[in-house]
Design an enzyme around this catalytic site. Structure first.
Site, short mmCIF file in Angstrom:
data_model
loop_
_atom_site.label_atom_id
_atom_site.label_comp_id
_atom_site.label_asym_id
_atom_site.label_seq_id
_atom_site.Cartn_x
_atom_site.Cartn_y
_atom_site.Cartn_z
N HIS A 1 0.84 -1.20 0.00
CA HIS A 1 0.00 0.00 0.00
C HIS A 1 0.87 1.25 0.00
O HIS A 1 1.78 1.38 0.80
CB HIS A 1 -0.91 0.02 1.24
CG HIS A 1 -2.03 -0.96 1.17
ND1 HIS A 1 -3.08 -0.95 2.05
CD2 HIS A 1 -2.29 -1.96 0.29
CE1 HIS A 1 -3.92 -1.92 1.73
NE2 HIS A 1 -3.46 -2.55 0.69
N PRO B 1 -3.09 0.15 19.29
CA PRO B 1 -2.93 -0.34 17.92
C PRO B 1 -3.16 0.70 16.82
O PRO B 1 -2.99 0.38 15.65
CB PRO B 1 -3.98 -1.45 17.83
CG PRO B 1 -5.01 -1.09 18.83
CD PRO B 1 -4.30 -0.40 19.95
N TYR C 1 4.36 6.51 9.98
CA TYR C 1 3.56 5.34 9.65
C TYR C 1 4.39 4.31 8.87
O TYR C 1 4.33 3.10 9.15
CB TYR C 1 2.32 5.74 8.86
CG TYR C 1 1.22 4.69 8.95
CD1 TYR C 1 0.11 4.90 9.76
CD2 TYR C 1 1.29 3.51 8.24
CE1 TYR C 1 -0.89 3.94 9.87
CE2 TYR C 1 0.31 2.54 8.33
CZ TYR C 1 -0.78 2.76 9.14
OH TYR C 1 -1.77 1.81 9.26
N LYS D 1 1.88 -0.40 15.16
CA LYS D 1 3.32 -0.42 15.41
C LYS D 1 3.84 -1.59 16.24
O LYS D 1 5.06 -1.82 16.29
CB LYS D 1 3.73 0.88 16.14
CG LYS D 1 3.68 2.10 15.25
CD LYS D 1 4.78 2.04 14.22
CE LYS D 1 4.64 3.10 13.16
NZ LYS D 1 4.89 2.62 11.82
N TYR E 1 -8.95 5.12 8.18
CA TYR E 1 -9.06 5.51 9.59
C TYR E 1 -10.15 6.58 9.66
O TYR E 1 -10.01 7.65 9.07
CB TYR E 1 -7.74 6.10 10.09
CG TYR E 1 -6.65 5.08 10.31
CD1 TYR E 1 -5.92 4.57 9.24
CD2 TYR E 1 -6.33 4.65 11.60
CE1 TYR E 1 -4.92 3.63 9.45
CE2 TYR E 1 -5.32 3.72 11.82
CZ TYR E 1 -4.62 3.21 10.74
OH TYR E 1 -3.62 2.28 10.95
C1 PHB Z 1 -5.07 -4.56 11.24
O1 PHB Z 1 -5.20 -4.79 10.03
O2 PHB Z 1 -5.27 -5.43 12.08
C2 PHB Z 1 -4.71 -3.19 11.69
C3 PHB Z 1 -4.42 -2.21 10.75
C4 PHB Z 1 -4.08 -0.94 11.16
C5 PHB Z 1 -4.04 -0.65 12.51
C6 PHB Z 1 -4.33 -1.62 13.45
C7 PHB Z 1 -4.66 -2.90 13.05
O3 PHB Z 1 -3.73 0.61 12.89
#
Ligand code: PHB
Length: 389
Positions: free
Chosen positions: A72, A292, A384, A296, A200
């Site tokens: 990505h 989460p 990120y 990270k 997000y």
């Molecule tokens: C996930 O795909 O489990 C995932 C992706 C992004 C995050 C947290 C978990 O910030």
């Protein structure tokens, strides 16, 4: 039994460390109290930083990752019903992230260790660590109900937040901690991801995240109470909430599918300092936890053991403890920057129960700033994709 490095925990930290050491001719034994199948099937994180991907490939465990991982070049931040793309490639000089489940990483690592004749013992009981202040550390454990002693030169505590290594040195540690007044309710659904990239979403009902594991599997989360009872969340209610929080005025649609897994996780920030006592070294979740929101946890664990492996290699090559002595300080510099980023992402996106109208306006202004200023977007993107080692 004797080995050079006794490793407790067959998660990403323990297995990456064991394999890195093997590639430099250093022997280790990995002890894990859970069954192999449990480790490989538990649904965990799914986002790999560029540096994590590069390391796994250099270690020779990147073949399936290169084939099946989804690369990505950005993520979407959604608020006020509109999406705003953060273009990682453009903002970081070509860097990307890769979607590849932790369970898949673990399968690849375990296979590589076993194929190389590595000693990884799953399902062991009663693990305890002894004499790590002197130079004859010992790990006690039971295998098939038979007690065994493993002597070694160094012990790596890669046994996670609930492991036995950190409590064994608790008198030497300072703990820095913050709990958040919310958790995440996560699902795995047999549905093609509704977006090519992660979303997000900030919403007045609470945070939501759209992620994925493969072109057929969606992974989705909604902010909930930390003590949320999953039994009060039938599938229709979860989809209903996801539809509301991910709503878009731009013609986007959420694709539903059968939910195959669901669960609630709490959120905390946690650091134990220092990450070493005598010949016992903590790595990964044993030493620190991040919420989460920045994806990270796994990446930070891998960064720790990369530093530790280098220090151990130097120790055996020259007999010098210089890098071993610096291990904690070297790791903690990265750990705190990642703590800061994860806390910031968490604060920016979640609804805090005690938030005032001022706080909410400020949150919106922050999202507006991050998505409309190049400097703002770049600070998110740089963190990120992963800070340089
Ligand atoms: C996930 O795909 O489990 C995932 C992706 C992004 C995050 C947290 C978990 O910030």
């Amino acid at each position: 039994m004797h080995t050079q490095v006794g490793i407790i925990g067959a998660g990403p930290a323990g297995l990456v460390l064991s394999h890195l050491l093997h590639l430099k001719g250093i022997e280790s034994v990995v002890l894990e109290n859970r069954p192999r199948q449990y480790c490989e099937e538990r649904v965990r994180a799914g986002v790999l930083e560029q540096g994590t991907v590069d390391l796994l490939c250099e270690m020779g465990v990147g073949e399936r990752l290169k084939k099946e991982g989804l690369v990505h070049g950005g993520i979407e931040l959604r608020f006020g019903g509109k999406g705003h793309r953060i273009d990682f490639r453009e903002l970081t000089g070509g860097k990307t992230i890769t979607i590849y489940g932790q369970s898949e990483v673990l399968k690849d690592l375990t296979n590589a260790r076993l194929a190389a004749g590595g000693q990884v013992y799953f399902d062991v009981d009663d693990v305890s660590v002894h004499d790590f202040v002197g130079n004859k550390p010992k790990i006690r454990f039971a295998r098939n109900s038979k007690p065994e002693d493993l002597t070694c030169d160094l012990i790596a505590g890669c046994d996670g937040f609930h492991g036995i290594c950190r409590p064994a040195i608790s008198q030497a540690l300072t703990i820095y901690e913050r709990e958040y007044p919310f958790g995440w309710l996560g699902i795995l659904a047999e549905a093609p991801p509704s977006s090519e990239e992660l979303i997000y979403a900030y919403h007045e009902r609470g945070f939501a995240l759209l992620s994925m594991r493969s072109p057929q599997l969606s992974r989705l989360y909604i902010q909930c109470s930390p003590e949320e009872d999953i039994h009060l969340w039938p599938d229709e209610k979860i989809w209903g909430e996801l539809h509301k929080r991910l709503e878009s005025t731009e013609g986007w649609k959420l694709i539903e599918g059968p939910i195959t897994q669901k669960g609630v996780t709490g959120m905390r920030s946690f650091v134990a300092e220092p990450m070493q006592y005598g010949n016992l070294f903590l790595a990964g979740d044993a030493a620190h936890i991040v919420p989460p929101t920045g994806a990270k946890g796994l990446n930070l664990a891998v960064a720790d053991v990369r530093v530790l492996a280098q220090a151990i290699v130097e120790f055996y090559k020259s007999g010098k403890r210089h890098l071993l002595n610096q291990y904690s300080a070297t790791c903690l510099r990265r750990v705190w920057k990642v703590q800061r980023f994860s806390w910031w992402m968490t604060s920016m996106f979640h609804l805090f129960p005690d938030a005032s109208p001022f706080d909410q306006k400020r949150q919106m202004a922050e999202l507006d700033y991050v998505t409309s200023s190049r400097a703002g977007a770049q600070t998110l993107a740089e963190n990120y994709v992963g800070l340089p080692m």
